[in-house]
Design an enzyme around this catalytic site. Structure first.
Site, PDB file in Angstrom:
ATOM      1  N   HIS A 171      40.037  72.296  33.270  1.00 33.05           N
ATOM      2  CA  HIS A 171      40.976  73.287  32.711  1.00 33.05           C
ATOM      3  C   HIS A 171      40.681  73.533  31.229  1.00 33.05           C
ATOM      4  O   HIS A 171      40.720  74.668  30.755  1.00 33.05           O
ATOM      5  CB  HIS A 171      42.420  72.783  32.802  1.00 33.05           C
ATOM      6  CG  HIS A 171      42.930  72.590  34.184  1.00 33.05           C
ATOM      7  ND1 HIS A 171      43.152  71.355  34.733  1.00 33.05           N
ATOM      8  CD2 HIS A 171      43.273  73.490  35.134  1.00 33.05           C
ATOM      9  CE1 HIS A 171      43.625  71.481  35.959  1.00 33.05           C
ATOM     10  NE2 HIS A 171      43.709  72.773  36.231  1.00 33.05           N
ATOM     11  N   LYS A 200      35.279  76.761  40.412  1.00 29.01           N
ATOM     12  CA  LYS A 200      35.514  75.737  41.444  1.00 29.01           C
ATOM     13  C   LYS A 200      36.275  76.353  42.627  1.00 29.01           C
ATOM     14  O   LYS A 200      35.951  76.106  43.780  1.00 29.01           O
ATOM     15  CB  LYS A 200      36.309  74.584  40.821  1.00 29.01           C
ATOM     16  CG  LYS A 200      37.083  73.760  41.784  1.00 29.01           C
ATOM     17  CD  LYS A 200      36.490  72.422  41.972  1.00 29.01           C
ATOM     18  CE  LYS A 200      37.186  71.562  42.981  1.00 29.01           C
ATOM     19  NZ  LYS A 200      38.524  71.910  43.336  1.00 29.01           N
TER      20      LYS A 200
END
Ligand code: PAF
Length: 283
Positions: free
Chosen positions: A37, A151
């Site tokens: 993140h 991802k």
């Protein structure tokens, strides 16, 4: 850094930034932040003058029996990490703020071209849940730039399509997958793994790399590559849902002349469902 949980106050802040001519970036998350993140946050901080990170575990994208209730919620630590990165604003709404009339019967944004395939086939309603909450976040924050991780590659494709179909003036940036040293893609769900499973989990990435190598080496028997991937994962103790070779741009089965591919997989290891992918560009 400020944390706000009401839509109207976020709108006020963003309006003030816009009056100063700022470019606004958004990184949507469900919290429980890790280096993956934070790499997306850094990508947003480059082109944007102001960056908002949303932290919201979206009930609409979880199916029955999935991990909505147990999804790790670590708001204090998330706030510390984001403040350290130089984020301007965290938007952390309650479910009531986002869905005041509840999720049942709420207006849905869906992208049928993608929502029934691969991940969408195994998680019915998931991408409609994602597309709906992301559209709401886009409408609340009105970002110029939004960053999503590679991802969740199918999610990224769904969002790019949503932005195009709904004529949203937002640049969508995909951030590279961040991996642990042994190759396991970072994910909040990795913490569900037992130590033995964690040690074994990088086999998922190895299977993807083996498939990628076959493509780079010139093999074009997609079904063979997919079957071999499923067999290899099963042999390693995974329960794979799919192991698929697709065109990178639209997730359709590859055609003659294609040069950009993505190999995607989802597999259960014990009670944890992992997803990962590798992209291959020829030439
Ligand atoms: O990738 C995620 O964490 C979520 O799907 C997103 C984009 C924040 C929407 O809830």
């Amino acid at each position: 850094m400020e944390t706000l949980n009401r839509i109207h106050t976020v709108r006020e802040r963003v309006a003030a930034w816009r009056a100063e001519g700022a470019r606004v970036g958004l990184v949507p998350t469900m919290g429980n932040l890790h280096d993956g993140h934070l790499s997306l946050v850094r990508l947003a901080l480059e082109p944007a003058d102001r960056v908002v990170v949303s932290v919201f575990v979206n009930p609409l994208q979880f199916g029955p029996g999935e991990d909505f209730n147990t999804y790790p919620r670590t708001s204090e630590r998330d706030g510390e990490l984001l403040a350290r990165e130089g984020v301007d604003l965290v938007f952390a709404p309650t479910a009531f703020e986002m869905y005041p009339d509840g999720v049942d019967g709420t207006t849905i944004v869906d992208s049928p071209a993608f929502s029934g395939m691969l991940e969408g086939h195994f998680r019915p309603g998931h991408f409609a849940g994602v597309a709906t909450v992301v559209t709401k976040l886009f409408n609340i924050i009105t970002p110029d730039i939004a960053v999503f991780g590679d991802k969740d590659y199918q999610q990224l494709i769904v969002i790019r399509r949503l932005v195009r179909d709904l004529c949203l003036p937002i640049e969508v940036i995909g951030g590279p997958i961040v991996r642990e040293r042994d190759g396991l893609a970072m994910s909040s769900r990795n913490q569900y793994l037992s130590q033995a499973e964690r040690d074994h989990a990088p086999q998922l990435y190895r299977a993807l790399c083996a498939a990628g190598k076959r493509i780079v080496d010139g093999e074009r028997g997609w079904e063979d590559i997919e079957t071999e991937g499923m067999v290899a994962l099963t042999r390693e103790g995974f329960e794979p849902d799919y192991f698929s070779v697709r065109r990178a741009q639209d997730l359709l089965p590859p055609r003659e002349g294609d040069v950009e591919f993505v190999v995607l997989t989802a597999a259960r290891l014990g009670r944890t469902r992992l997803i990962d992918n590798v992209r291959i560009r020829l030439g």
